[in-house]
Design an enzyme around this catalytic site. Structure first.
Site, PDB file in Angstrom:
ATOM      1  CE1 TYR A  23      39.777  33.778  52.057  1.00 34.87           C
ATOM      2  CE2 TYR A  23      41.166  35.313  53.284  1.00 34.87           C
ATOM      3  CZ  TYR A  23      40.080  35.070  52.460  1.00 34.87           C
ATOM      4  OH  TYR A  23      39.288  36.113  52.040  1.00 34.87           O
ATOM      5  CG  HIS A  99      34.999  31.179  46.602  1.00 33.74           C
ATOM      6  ND1 HIS A  99      35.746  32.227  46.124  1.00 33.74           N
ATOM      7  CD2 HIS A  99      33.916  31.081  45.794  1.00 33.74           C
ATOM      8  CE1 HIS A  99      35.136  32.751  45.079  1.00 33.74           C
ATOM      9  NE2 HIS A  99      34.026  32.078  44.848  1.00 33.74           N
TER      10      HIS A  99
HETATM   11  C1  DQA Z   1      38.154  33.767  48.361  1.00 34.01           C
HETATM   12  C2  DQA Z   1      36.938  34.579  48.825  1.00 34.01           C
HETATM   13  C3  DQA Z   1      36.977  35.978  48.228  1.00 34.01           C
HETATM   14  O1  DQA Z   1      35.840  36.727  48.663  1.00 34.01           O
HETATM   15  C4  DQA Z   1      38.226  36.711  48.663  1.00 34.01           C
HETATM   16  O2  DQA Z   1      38.287  37.992  48.069  1.00 34.01           O
HETATM   17  C5  DQA Z   1      39.464  35.929  48.412  1.00 34.01           C
HETATM   18  C6  DQA Z   1      39.462  34.481  48.638  1.00 34.01           C
HETATM   19  C7  DQA Z   1      38.220  32.386  49.053  1.00 34.01           C
HETATM   20  O3  DQA Z   1      38.947  31.535  48.564  1.00 34.01           O
HETATM   21  O4  DQA Z   1      37.585  32.178  50.090  1.00 34.01           O
HETATM   22  O5  DQA Z   1      40.506  36.489  48.102  1.00 34.01           O
HETATM   23  O6  DQA Z   1      38.032  33.532  46.968  1.00 34.01           O
END
Ligand code: DQA
Length: 145
Positions: A23, A99
């Site tokens: 992330y 995302h």
């Molecule tokens: C997310 C991707 C999702 O699958 C995951 O559950 C998240 C973060 C992303 O920002 O990449 O919590 O939304």
């Protein structure tokens, strides 16, 4: 001046310390500051909310249904929440699904989205910059209205 929403779902409050290899290192405050800059420079107002609770996200959306655009990272709820989909649908707020990670490169359960087919568009895999790009799209879209 339009009201633009930034909505973040479960576990995104821990960005920066949460699995940075997936992330990134930016915190949610860093991301919010970047988005706010784009939105305010264009003369609009940003309303931002993060919650780990589905019902709170639903209520916040209902309360802010006069907004003109939204950037939504529903996190895990993207893949599970009909309630959140219904809220976005009923408010009729145009929104971009954001995302940080490229969910399509990851586990199969992340390939399913309850939001994508009612979103203006989806940004995935561009890290924190994805939010800024989405904010830029939002202000350009509002300028054309
Ligand atoms: C997310 C991707 C999702 O699958 C995951 O559950 C998240 C973060 C992303 O920002 O990449 O919590 O939304």
């Amino acid at each position: 001046m339009a009201k633009i929403l930034l909505l973040n779902g479960p576990n995104l409050n821990l960005l920066g310390e949460r699995e940075p290899d997936i992330y990134g290192k930016a915190t949610l405050s860093d991301i919010e500051a970047d988005v706010r800059k784009v939105v305010e420079q264009a003369g609009h107002a940003l309303f931002s909310f993060q919650s780990n609770h589905e019902g709170q996200l639903v209520e916040w959306l209902q309360q802010n249904r006069d907004a003109r655009f939204a950037l939504v990272n529903a996190a895990s709820l993207t893949h599970t929440s009909i309630a959140l989909r219904d809220s976005l649908s009923l408010t009729k707020i145009p929104f971009i699904e954001v995302h940080l990670s490229n969910v399509y490169k990851r586990e199969a359960f992340r390939h399913q989205s309850y939001l994508a087919d009612i979103a203006v568009g989806v940004v995935a895999g561009l890290g924190a910059a994805g939010y800024s790009f989405a904010a830029r799209y939002a202000v350009d879209h509002l300028a054309k209205d």
